[in-house]
Design an enzyme around this catalytic site. Structure first.
Site, PDB file in Angstrom:
ATOM      1  N   SER A 108     108.359  74.811 107.428  1.00  0.00           N
ATOM      2  CA  SER A 108     107.978  74.349 106.089  1.00  0.00           C
ATOM      3  C   SER A 108     107.777  72.838 106.174  1.00  0.00           C
ATOM      4  O   SER A 108     108.454  72.159 106.963  1.00  0.00           O
ATOM      5  CB  SER A 108     109.124  74.675 105.124  1.00  0.00           C
ATOM      6  OG  SER A 108     109.019  73.876 103.965  1.00  0.00           O
ATOM      7  N   SER A 109     106.889  72.299 105.335  1.00  0.00           N
ATOM      8  CA  SER A 109     106.624  70.853 105.432  1.00  0.00           C
ATOM      9  C   SER A 109     107.841  70.016 105.020  1.00  0.00           C
ATOM     10  O   SER A 109     107.878  68.813 105.283  1.00  0.00           O
ATOM     11  CB  SER A 109     105.399  70.468 104.600  1.00  0.00           C
ATOM     12  OG  SER A 109     105.577  70.856 103.265  1.00  0.00           O
ATOM     13  N   CYS A 110     108.859  70.659 104.413  1.00  0.00           N
ATOM     14  CA  CYS A 110     110.067  69.892 104.043  1.00  0.00           C
ATOM     15  C   CYS A 110     110.916  69.538 105.260  1.00  0.00           C
ATOM     16  O   CYS A 110     111.900  68.814 105.128  1.00  0.00           O
ATOM     17  CB  CYS A 110     110.896  70.624 103.006  1.00  0.00           C
ATOM     18  SG  CYS A 110     111.676  72.122 103.606  1.00  0.00           S
ATOM     19  N   TYR A 137     118.157  73.752 103.454  1.00  0.00           N
ATOM     20  CA  TYR A 137     117.074  74.683 103.791  1.00  0.00           C
ATOM     21  C   TYR A 137     116.234  74.123 104.945  1.00  0.00           C
ATOM     22  O   TYR A 137     115.884  74.838 105.887  1.00  0.00           O
ATOM     23  CB  TYR A 137     116.206  74.900 102.546  1.00  0.00           C
ATOM     24  CG  TYR A 137     114.953  75.706 102.773  1.00  0.00           C
ATOM     25  CD1 TYR A 137     115.008  77.089 102.905  1.00  0.00           C
ATOM     26  CD2 TYR A 137     113.697  75.089 102.846  1.00  0.00           C
ATOM     27  CE1 TYR A 137     113.850  77.833 103.106  1.00  0.00           C
ATOM     28  CE2 TYR A 137     112.539  75.820 103.043  1.00  0.00           C
ATOM     29  CZ  TYR A 137     112.622  77.196 103.166  1.00  0.00           C
ATOM     30  OH  TYR A 137     111.480  77.917 103.370  1.00  0.00           O
ATOM     31  N   LYS A 141     115.333  75.630 108.649  1.00  0.00           N
ATOM     32  CA  LYS A 141     113.954  75.839 109.122  1.00  0.00           C
ATOM     33  C   LYS A 141     113.707  75.059 110.425  1.00  0.00           C
ATOM     34  O   LYS A 141     113.012  75.539 111.317  1.00  0.00           O
ATOM     35  CB  LYS A 141     112.939  75.411 108.056  1.00  0.00           C
ATOM     36  CG  LYS A 141     112.868  76.319 106.845  1.00  0.00           C
ATOM     37  CD  LYS A 141     112.598  77.769 107.192  1.00  0.00           C
ATOM     38  CE  LYS A 141     111.228  78.259 106.934  1.00  0.00           C
ATOM     39  NZ  LYS A 141     111.063  79.723 107.214  1.00  0.00           N
ATOM     40  N   HIS A 180     108.310  77.587  92.764  1.00  0.00           N
ATOM     41  CA  HIS A 180     107.654  76.330  93.139  1.00  0.00           C
ATOM     42  C   HIS A 180     106.785  75.835  91.978  1.00  0.00           C
ATOM     43  O   HIS A 180     106.533  76.573  91.030  1.00  0.00           O
ATOM     44  CB  HIS A 180     106.785  76.544  94.390  1.00  0.00           C
ATOM     45  CG  HIS A 180     107.592  76.732  95.632  1.00  0.00           C
ATOM     46  ND1 HIS A 180     107.855  77.972  96.156  1.00  0.00           N
ATOM     47  CD2 HIS A 180     108.200  75.840  96.452  1.00  0.00           C
ATOM     48  CE1 HIS A 180     108.592  77.832  97.246  1.00  0.00           C
ATOM     49  NE2 HIS A 180     108.819  76.553  97.446  1.00  0.00           N
TER      50      HIS A 180
END
Ligand code: GFB
Length: 319
Positions: A108-110, A137, A141, A180
């Site tokens: 994920s881009s986070c 989270y 990931k 989201h």
């Protein structure tokens, strides 16, 4: 991927996984395993092992464990972290034990540092601290991504990883607190339009910038990477453009037909200031998203207005 191969899709959320399953079936793939583990069993090593023993998947798409927007990341950080750690370990280790030919892991881009240089390139990973609203989270990931890399190094497995921009589309979670931003704003504005409310509250300052990829495009990118990529470096999957949350809210208002005011609630968190991916590697390989943000929003809103309201029990109670 050959059409006789057996394919396993591990996806708790279901947004990308269900589209992938449909696309594979349309292409003629007869052995696609997805739903059985969606609810609970992905957290149980023996049950995941059972699926691998029975189905012997040649290809695995590890989309992920529980996920959601900035709200649920703050409310249930331990649940999200634990679920993703377990799902990652169970699926990755079973793919090795059962000799899966290739596995694609979605991060994920986070997972990029909070203040990563924009657009974010893979070399920025681990170069700074994470955004606190989604740190647990994101750590889970990141762990999955590094686990794939470690298996590749130690066992020479063909495990690859992709890092998607924020994904949205029909079938998403449209709950008000956990979803989201796109799903939340479509629902809020639709309900405000129907009940003739004058304003809709948008969380945060409206200044953060986000890049969005439509779920159909994301599913196609997964198939594309499974077919065309085999390297240790993760690949960013984005559309190459970002929008401020204010711009996004204005576009959603136009698509939904909500003409009232947008009120920004600065007591709510902004999250990362910006998250634009450097997707030049994927672009050089020849992949491009087919849907513009507006097209994706239109398709998502059409789905929500017809199907989504029925599915979201708490939403239908309002209308
Ligand atoms: O989509 P979102 O929750 O994900 O929020 P993140 C994006 C931005 O939209 C934030 C704002 O600045 C929010 O404050 N926003 C405005 C809203 N109104 C709303 C609303 O009604 N609901 C929501 N949810 N946001 C998530 C991560 O971060 O991105 C996860 O928490 C995951 O870990 C996911 O990685 C892709 O981009 O901020």
């Amino acid at each position: 991927m050959d059409l006789q191969a057996s394919v396993y899709i591990a996806d708790r959320h279901g947004l990308i996984g269900s589209l992938l399953r449909d696309k594979l079936i349309q292409l003629g793939c007869e052995k696609v395993i997805s739903d059985p583990l969606r609810e609970s069993a992905l957290g149980d090593f023996k049950r995941v092992d059972g699926v691998f023993s029975r189905a012997r998947p040649d290809f695995v798409f590890l989309i992920g464990g529980a996920s959601g927007g900035i709200g649920v990341n703050q409310k249930r950080p331990a649940d999200l972290m634990l679920d993703n750690l377990l799902v990652n370990c169970h699926v990755i280790e079973n793919a090795r034990r059962h000799k899966t030919r290739k596995l694609l892991y979605l991060a994920s881009s986070c997972i990029y540092p909070k203040f990563a240089e924009q657009p974010m390139a893979v070399k920025s990973l681990m170069s700074g601290g994470l955004e606190p609203t989604n740190e647990p989270y994101a750590v889970a990931k990141l762990a999955g991504l590094y686990l794939c890399r470690a298996y590749r190094q130690q066992f020479q497995t063909k495990f690859i990883a992709a890092i998607p921009a924020n994904v949205f589309g029909p079938g998403d979670d449209f709950s008000l607190e956990d979803s989201h931003v796109i799903a939340a704003l479509i629902r809020k504005m639709h309900e405000a339009k129907i009940s003739r409310q004058r304003e809709v509250v948008i969380w945060g300052s409206g200044l953060p910038r986000r890049e969005f990829v439509f779920a159909e495009d994301m599913a196609e990118a997964c198939l594309f990477l499974m077919d065309h990529y085999d390297g240790a470096e993760p690949v960013n999957v984005g559309v190459g453009a970002d929008w401020s949350i204010r711009q996004l809210a204005e576009m959603i208002a136009e698509v939904v037909g909500f003409a009232g005011n947008l009120v920004f609630d600065s007591s709510k968190p902004d999250g990362m200031p910006a998250k634009l991916l450097d997707s030049s590697v994927l672009q050089k390989m020849g992949w491009r998203a087919k849907n513009s943000l507006r097209d994706g929003l239109l398709k998502t809103y059409q789905w929500f207005a017809h199907e989504g309201m029925k599915r979201n029990r708490d939403a239908s109670a309002i209308l």
